[in-house]
Every structure is written in structure tokens, then in C-alpha cells.
Design a protein around this motif. Structure first.
Motif, PDB file in Angstrom:
ATOM      1  N   GLY A 149     -18.904  51.221  18.581  1.00  0.00           N
ATOM      2  CA  GLY A 149     -19.014  51.323  17.138  1.00  0.00           C
ATOM      3  C   GLY A 149     -17.811  50.834  16.365  1.00  0.00           C
ATOM      4  O   GLY A 149     -17.780  50.949  15.135  1.00  0.00           O
ATOM      5  N   SER A 150     -16.843  50.255  17.065  1.00  0.00           N
ATOM      6  CA  SER A 150     -15.600  49.847  16.411  1.00  0.00           C
ATOM      7  C   SER A 150     -15.716  48.472  15.748  1.00  0.00           C
ATOM      8  O   SER A 150     -16.286  47.541  16.329  1.00  0.00           O
ATOM      9  CB  SER A 150     -14.462  49.804  17.433  1.00  0.00           C
ATOM     10  OG  SER A 150     -13.302  49.216  16.873  1.00  0.00           O
ATOM     11  N   PRO A 151     -15.123  48.310  14.559  1.00  0.00           N
ATOM     12  CA  PRO A 151     -15.095  46.972  13.942  1.00  0.00           C
ATOM     13  C   PRO A 151     -14.255  45.982  14.736  1.00  0.00           C
ATOM     14  O   PRO A 151     -14.387  44.770  14.551  1.00  0.00           O
ATOM     15  CB  PRO A 151     -14.493  47.235  12.556  1.00  0.00           C
ATOM     16  CG  PRO A 151     -13.750  48.522  12.689  1.00  0.00           C
ATOM     17  CD  PRO A 151     -14.497  49.332  13.692  1.00  0.00           C
ATOM     18  N   ASP A 152     -13.402  46.481  15.618  1.00  0.00           N
ATOM     19  CA  ASP A 152     -12.569  45.598  16.440  1.00  0.00           C
ATOM     20  C   ASP A 152     -13.393  44.742  17.390  1.00  0.00           C
ATOM     21  O   ASP A 152     -12.901  43.758  17.937  1.00  0.00           O
ATOM     22  CB  ASP A 152     -11.566  46.410  17.260  1.00  0.00           C
ATOM     23  CG  ASP A 152     -10.517  47.086  16.391  1.00  0.00           C
ATOM     24  OD1 ASP A 152     -10.321  46.644  15.241  1.00  0.00           O
ATOM     25  OD2 ASP A 152      -9.904  48.064  16.862  1.00  0.00           O
ATOM     26  N   ASP A 191     -23.244  52.757  16.497  1.00  0.00           N
ATOM     27  CA  ASP A 191     -22.993  51.885  17.655  1.00  0.00           C
ATOM     28  C   ASP A 191     -24.027  50.766  17.709  1.00  0.00           C
ATOM     29  O   ASP A 191     -23.686  49.587  17.887  1.00  0.00           O
ATOM     30  CB  ASP A 191     -23.087  52.681  18.960  1.00  0.00           C
ATOM     31  CG  ASP A 191     -22.010  53.730  19.122  1.00  0.00           C
ATOM     32  OD1 ASP A 191     -20.956  53.622  18.475  1.00  0.00           O
ATOM     33  OD2 ASP A 191     -22.237  54.664  19.915  1.00  0.00           O
ATOM     34  N   ALA A 192     -25.288  51.147  17.587  1.00  0.00           N
ATOM     35  CA  ALA A 192     -26.381  50.176  17.705  1.00  0.00           C
ATOM     36  C   ALA A 192     -26.304  49.114  16.613  1.00  0.00           C
ATOM     37  O   ALA A 192     -26.473  47.915  16.875  1.00  0.00           O
ATOM     38  CB  ALA A 192     -27.727  50.893  17.659  1.00  0.00           C
ATOM     39  N   THR A 193     -26.033  49.537  15.381  1.00  0.00           N
ATOM     40  CA  THR A 193     -25.928  48.592  14.270  1.00  0.00           C
ATOM     41  C   THR A 193     -24.752  47.649  14.470  1.00  0.00           C
ATOM     42  O   THR A 193     -24.856  46.431  14.253  1.00  0.00           O
ATOM     43  CB  THR A 193     -25.774  49.345  12.936  1.00  0.00           C
ATOM     44  OG1 THR A 193     -26.924  50.158  12.728  1.00  0.00           O
ATOM     45  CG2 THR A 193     -25.623  48.373  11.770  1.00  0.00           C
ATOM     46  N   ASN A 194     -23.636  48.216  14.903  1.00  0.00           N
ATOM     47  CA  ASN A 194     -22.434  47.412  15.113  1.00  0.00           C
ATOM     48  C   ASN A 194     -22.648  46.380  16.218  1.00  0.00           C
ATOM     49  O   ASN A 194     -22.267  45.206  16.081  1.00  0.00           O
ATOM     50  CB  ASN A 194     -21.265  48.332  15.464  1.00  0.00           C
ATOM     51  CG  ASN A 194     -19.909  47.673  15.258  1.00  0.00           C
ATOM     52  OD1 ASN A 194     -19.646  47.096  14.202  1.00  0.00           O
ATOM     53  ND2 ASN A 194     -19.051  47.761  16.251  1.00  0.00           N
ATOM     54  N   THR A 233     -31.698  50.219  29.313  1.00  0.00           N
ATOM     55  CA  THR A 233     -32.886  49.602  28.735  1.00  0.00           C
ATOM     56  C   THR A 233     -33.419  50.411  27.551  1.00  0.00           C
ATOM     57  O   THR A 233     -33.927  49.839  26.579  1.00  0.00           O
ATOM     58  CB  THR A 233     -33.987  49.427  29.797  1.00  0.00           C
ATOM     59  OG1 THR A 233     -34.193  50.661  30.485  1.00  0.00           O
ATOM     60  CG2 THR A 233     -33.614  48.356  30.799  1.00  0.00           C
ATOM     61  N   GLU A 234     -33.303  51.725  27.623  1.00  0.00           N
ATOM     62  CA  GLU A 234     -33.728  52.566  26.499  1.00  0.00           C
ATOM     63  C   GLU A 234     -32.795  52.401  25.306  1.00  0.00           C
ATOM     64  O   GLU A 234     -33.235  52.315  24.157  1.00  0.00           O
ATOM     65  CB  GLU A 234     -33.780  54.036  26.919  1.00  0.00           C
ATOM     66  CG  GLU A 234     -34.981  54.388  27.758  1.00  0.00           C
ATOM     67  CD  GLU A 234     -36.305  54.090  27.057  1.00  0.00           C
ATOM     68  OE1 GLU A 234     -36.476  54.544  25.901  1.00  0.00           O
ATOM     69  OE2 GLU A 234     -37.149  53.391  27.639  1.00  0.00           O
ATOM     70  N   GLU A 235     -31.488  52.356  25.573  1.00  0.00           N
ATOM     71  CA  GLU A 235     -30.519  52.257  24.477  1.00  0.00           C
ATOM     72  C   GLU A 235     -30.569  50.904  23.794  1.00  0.00           C
ATOM     73  O   GLU A 235     -30.303  50.798  22.594  1.00  0.00           O
ATOM     74  CB  GLU A 235     -29.102  52.556  24.990  1.00  0.00           C
ATOM     75  CG  GLU A 235     -28.913  53.990  25.454  1.00  0.00           C
ATOM     76  CD  GLU A 235     -29.344  54.999  24.401  1.00  0.00           C
ATOM     77  OE1 GLU A 235     -28.685  55.063  23.341  1.00  0.00           O
ATOM     78  OE2 GLU A 235     -30.333  55.728  24.635  1.00  0.00           O
ATOM     79  N   PHE A 246     -31.951  46.274  19.449  1.00  0.00           N
ATOM     80  CA  PHE A 246     -32.972  45.277  19.114  1.00  0.00           C
ATOM     81  C   PHE A 246     -34.348  45.939  19.253  1.00  0.00           C
ATOM     82  O   PHE A 246     -35.005  45.794  20.298  1.00  0.00           O
ATOM     83  CB  PHE A 246     -32.873  44.061  20.034  1.00  0.00           C
ATOM     84  CG  PHE A 246     -31.663  43.201  19.797  1.00  0.00           C
ATOM     85  CD1 PHE A 246     -31.642  42.275  18.761  1.00  0.00           C
ATOM     86  CD2 PHE A 246     -30.542  43.318  20.596  1.00  0.00           C
ATOM     87  CE1 PHE A 246     -30.533  41.478  18.534  1.00  0.00           C
ATOM     88  CE2 PHE A 246     -29.422  42.528  20.380  1.00  0.00           C
ATOM     89  CZ  PHE A 246     -29.415  41.611  19.338  1.00  0.00           C
ATOM     90  N   PRO A 247     -34.777  46.660  18.232  1.00  0.00           N
ATOM     91  CA  PRO A 247     -36.020  47.438  18.328  1.00  0.00           C
ATOM     92  C   PRO A 247     -37.265  46.603  18.616  1.00  0.00           C
ATOM     93  O   PRO A 247     -38.219  47.104  19.201  1.00  0.00           O
ATOM     94  CB  PRO A 247     -36.124  48.108  16.952  1.00  0.00           C
ATOM     95  CG  PRO A 247     -34.752  48.083  16.391  1.00  0.00           C
ATOM     96  CD  PRO A 247     -34.103  46.855  16.933  1.00  0.00           C
ATOM     97  N   ASN A 248     -37.264  45.354  18.205  1.00  0.00           N
ATOM     98  CA  ASN A 248     -38.469  44.532  18.337  1.00  0.00           C
ATOM     99  C   ASN A 248     -38.329  43.442  19.391  1.00  0.00           C
ATOM    100  O   ASN A 248     -39.117  42.486  19.416  1.00  0.00           O
ATOM    101  CB  ASN A 248     -38.813  43.900  16.985  1.00  0.00           C
ATOM    102  CG  ASN A 248     -39.039  44.947  15.906  1.00  0.00           C
ATOM    103  OD1 ASN A 248     -39.754  45.917  16.114  1.00  0.00           O
ATOM    104  ND2 ASN A 248     -38.392  44.757  14.753  1.00  0.00           N
TER     105      ASN A 248
END
Length: 213
Positions: free
Chosen positions: A64-67, A88-91, A115-117, A122-124
Motif C-alpha cells: 500500500g505504499s506510494p514508494d 493495497d489493492a488500489t495501489n 489467486t483470491e487476493e 483486478f476484479p474483472n
């Protein structure tokens, strides 16, 4: 779009000048820190054989870090549980679609968790098997049969699975191969030089692909 363009520019600068790469630290209790000699050995091999100039000591970055946007290539490994929260996922998604590359090497037992995470990232989009004629198997060294088998676990064939954004491979998941074990110091797993060379050459292909695409 301006935000992503800026991120892409930062990542291009990283490739051209510093060539730092990093290990991904994640939540969930899995041993993200596994295979400690693997990435340093791969870096040395790449610097000596494919003319990279990567800093010899890989850094550590949290999901989740911007680094994360400083690194054109991030390596992830482990045996057990993985968890990405929403940030985390968005980052990770922003990192990958703006030019980053994530290599996930299953050290054994990681697949059901990662695979779940990845569905959060990428939900789609599903992991798909990468064909042996893909560029990643031929960019520095030739692997006409695709991903090499380095360590035996469950008697399954090695698989290179990937996620593509538009036409670019942005995430590589190597399963039933255990490249990282082959990158480690020889005394750790007592692999033959031939096995270690195959693992390092495939690793060099991954690095080269990540830097150039």
C-alpha cells in the motif's frame, strides 16, 4: 489520467537512472521475506550478463505504499497466506496499469491465497496461462517450451500465469517451478549448476521484459 501519466514518468525515470528493484511486503502472515539470497543473486547475474545496472541490494516495499512507484520491477514470494486490504489493492492496480511489473513466484502453497487476493486488484480479469511463444520466454534467453521446472513439489507441470492490461503483461505468476529456489545460493538447496543457470536465465528474461515493456 494526469495522475497516471505522472506515475508513468516517474517509473520511466527509475528504469533509466536508478534501476532499483524491490521485494513486496504483504499482510496475511505469509513469509514474504523468504529466499533471502535469491534476488541479490539474480541481480548479479543480470548485471553481468544482460547489461543491467541494478543496485545490488534489493529494497523492500509495502503493497500500500506510494514508494512502490519507484520500482519498475517488484518480486513477491512466500509459502502461505496473503492479504491485500482495499488500499493495497488500489495501489497495486495503479502501479501495474501505469507501467509497473509484479512477479509472484509461488514458493509452495501460495496459489490458493494469491489467486483470491488478485481478484481485489483486478476484479474483472482472470489469470491466464502465458503461451510458450510469448516474448518473456525469448527476450534474453530462449525457452521454447516455456517456464522451466526448477523444483519438484506435487508432480505438476510448471505454469506461467499472467494478467494483461491492454496488450502488456503486467503481472506474472510462476507456479510449480520455484524459480526463487533456483536463484538462491547453491548451498541452500544443493541444486546443480545447470538447474541454477536455467532459473537465473529465466529470471533475467523476466527482468528484461519488465524493464523494456
Amino acid at each position: 489520467m494526469k495522475h497516471l501519466a505522472f506515475i508513468s514518468l516517474c517509473m520511466l525515470s527509475s528504469v533509466l537512472f536508478s534501476q532499483n528493484i524491490a521485494v513486496l511486503k504483504y499482510q496475511g502472515g505469509g513469509d514474504w521475506y523468504g529466499n533471502p539470497t535469491a534476488l541479490p543473486n539474480l541481480i548479479k547475474f543480470c548485471n553481468n550478463n544482460i547489461k543491467t545496472k541494478i543496485n545490488l541490494k534489493p529494497e523492500t516495499v509495502e503493497a500500500g505504499s506510494p514508494d512502490i512507484f519507484q520500482y519498475p520491477f517488484i518480486h513477491m514470494t512466500g509459502h502461505g497466506n496473503v492479504f491485500f486490504n482495499e488500499d493495497d489493492a488500489t495501489n497495486l492496480r495503479n502501479y501495474l496499469v501505469s507501467g509497473g511489473f509484479l512477479h509472484i513466484d509461488d514458493n509452495y502453497g501460495m496459489k490458493p491465497y494469491i489467486t483470491e487476493e488478485l481478484k481485489k486488484v483486478f476484479p474483472n480479469t482472470e489469470l491466464v496461462e502465458i503461451p510458450a511463444n510469448h516474448k518473456i520466454f525469448n527476450t534474453a534467453y530462449s525457452f521454447p517450451d516455456g517456464l522451466p521446472k526448477i523444483h519438484e513439489h506435487d508432480g505438476k507441470r510448471p505454469q506461467a500465469m499472467g494478467i494483461f492490461f491492454e496488450t502488456r503483461l503486467v503481472l506474472l505468476f510462476t507456479f510449480e517451478s520455484d524459480l526463487g529456489d533456483g536463484w538462491e545460493d547453491q548451498v541452500v538447496h544443493n541444486d546443480t549448476e545447470d538447474v541454477r543457470e536455467k532459473a537465473l536465465k529465466m529470471g533475467a528474461n523476466i527482468i528484461k521484459y519488465a524493464f523494456e515493456n
